[in-house]
Design an enzyme around this catalytic site. Structure first.
Site, PDB file in Angstrom:
ATOM      1  N   LYS A 119       0.806  -1.228   0.000  1.00 22.22           N
ATOM      2  CA  LYS A 119       0.000   0.000   0.000  1.00 22.22           C
ATOM      3  C   LYS A 119       0.841   1.282   0.000  1.00 22.22           C
ATOM      4  CE  LYS A 119      -4.371  -1.524   2.022  1.00 22.22           C
ATOM      5  NZ  LYS A 119      -5.375  -1.219   3.062  1.00 22.22           N
ATOM      6  N   GLU A 167      -5.905  13.316  -2.363  1.00 19.08           N
ATOM      7  CA  GLU A 167      -5.653  13.910  -1.045  1.00 19.08           C
ATOM      8  C   GLU A 167      -5.877  12.923   0.100  1.00 19.08           C
ATOM      9  OE1 GLU A 167      -7.138  17.654   1.763  1.00 19.08           O
ATOM     10  OE2 GLU A 167      -8.239  17.146  -0.067  1.00 19.08           O
ATOM     11  N   ASN A 173      -4.912   2.202  -1.745  1.00 10.37           N
ATOM     12  CA  ASN A 173      -5.498   0.864  -1.908  1.00 10.37           C
ATOM     13  C   ASN A 173      -6.239   0.709  -3.240  1.00 10.37           C
ATOM     14  OD1 ASN A 173      -7.918   2.293  -1.403  1.00 10.37           O
ATOM     15  ND2 ASN A 173      -8.841   0.520  -0.403  1.00 10.37           N
TER      16      ASN A 173
END
Length: 268
Positions: A64, A76, A85
């Site tokens: 990730k 953001e 993800n």
């Protein structure tokens, strides 16, 4: 359209089952597969994805954070969480998102309608905690409280929250309407206890972002005390629905996704 989930290991992932159920329900011929990419091969990610001709993909443990340097743009929410993800591939550009926070909060809102007025304690200060905290802070009126074993973890946070130790969290448990465990304690094979629930108010909702096992030790303990509990299944489903929306600009069939995951869990 073609999609996938990338991780290592990945054979246990329920993402393919969940997304395929959604495709079937909506009458789509989209595909979704699981791709195992070991850490030592991750530098080949662009080549692997290009060969697969994917339109987007989910990315899970342990990649990730590792994916971020390969992205052309990062949303953001993903910047705030420090993790990605979901990746959208559009016009050759890779755009990274994090749907974990909004996924958890959407699910929580469905079981706790007065969320904006809740006093909330989050256990743990990692990426999952941060993503959830940023999402909650958008509309929850009382200041959020986040507890962690070490205060150094908060150095990367730029959110106006109460930062406390786990020891202090135990003392003040009775003050919170919702307690959310975001630490790995309680995941399958991990029976570590993150906090003593002695002072937990009987009216507090105890939550865990884990859904395997379906009831973690902290949820079982809270349930024995008579508290309502809430696991991470909805977070998993709603984050998947948010990913689908990013990729296709379509709304997912939440019920079909949740049913497919529950059937798979019961079959294990």
């Amino acid at each position: 359209m073609k999609f996938a989930v990338i991780g290592n290991p990945i054979s246990h992932s329920l993402s393919p089952v969940m997304h395929r159920a959604n495709f079937n329900s909506l009458g789509l011929d989209d595909t979704y597969e699981a791709l195992n990419i070991p850490i030592e091969d991750f530098h080949l990610i662009k080549e692997i994805i290009s060969k697969k001709e994917l339109d987007g993909f989910n990315i899970t443990i342990p990649h990730k954070e590792r994916i971020i340097p390969y992205l052309d743009h990062v949303d953001e929410q993903a910047i705030n969480a420090g993790a990605v993800n979901t990746v959208l591939i559009k016009d050759g550009k890779w755009i990274g998102y994090n749907t974990d926070g909004i996924g958890y909060v959407k699910g929580l809102h469905s079981v706790y309608p007065d969320l904006e007025n809740a006093y909330i304690l989050i256990l743990g200060a990692g990426g999952a905690s941060k993503g959830i905290a940023y999402e909650l802070a958008k509309f929850v009126k009382p200041k959020l409280t986040v507890a962690n074993r070490t205060m150094a973890r908060f150095e990367s946070w730029n959110l106006n929250i109460n930062q406390i130790s786990l020891a202090d969290a135990e003392k003040y448990l009775a003050e919170f309407d919702i307690v959310i465990n975001t630490t790995p304690a309680g995941m399958a094979g991990n029976n570590e206890s993150i906090i003593n629930l002695k002072h937990l108010s009987p009216n507090t909702l105890m939550s865990d972002i884990v859904y395997i096992p379906y009831k973690t030790p902290i949820l079982e303990e809270a349930e024995r005390k008579g508290n309502h509990i809430y696991n991470g299944l909805d977070m998993f489903v709603y984050q998947g629905a948010e990913s689908f929306k990013i990729w296709t600009n379509k709304d997912a069939d939440i019920n079909s996704m949740k049913t497919a995951v529950l059937q798979q869990l019961k079959g294990e």
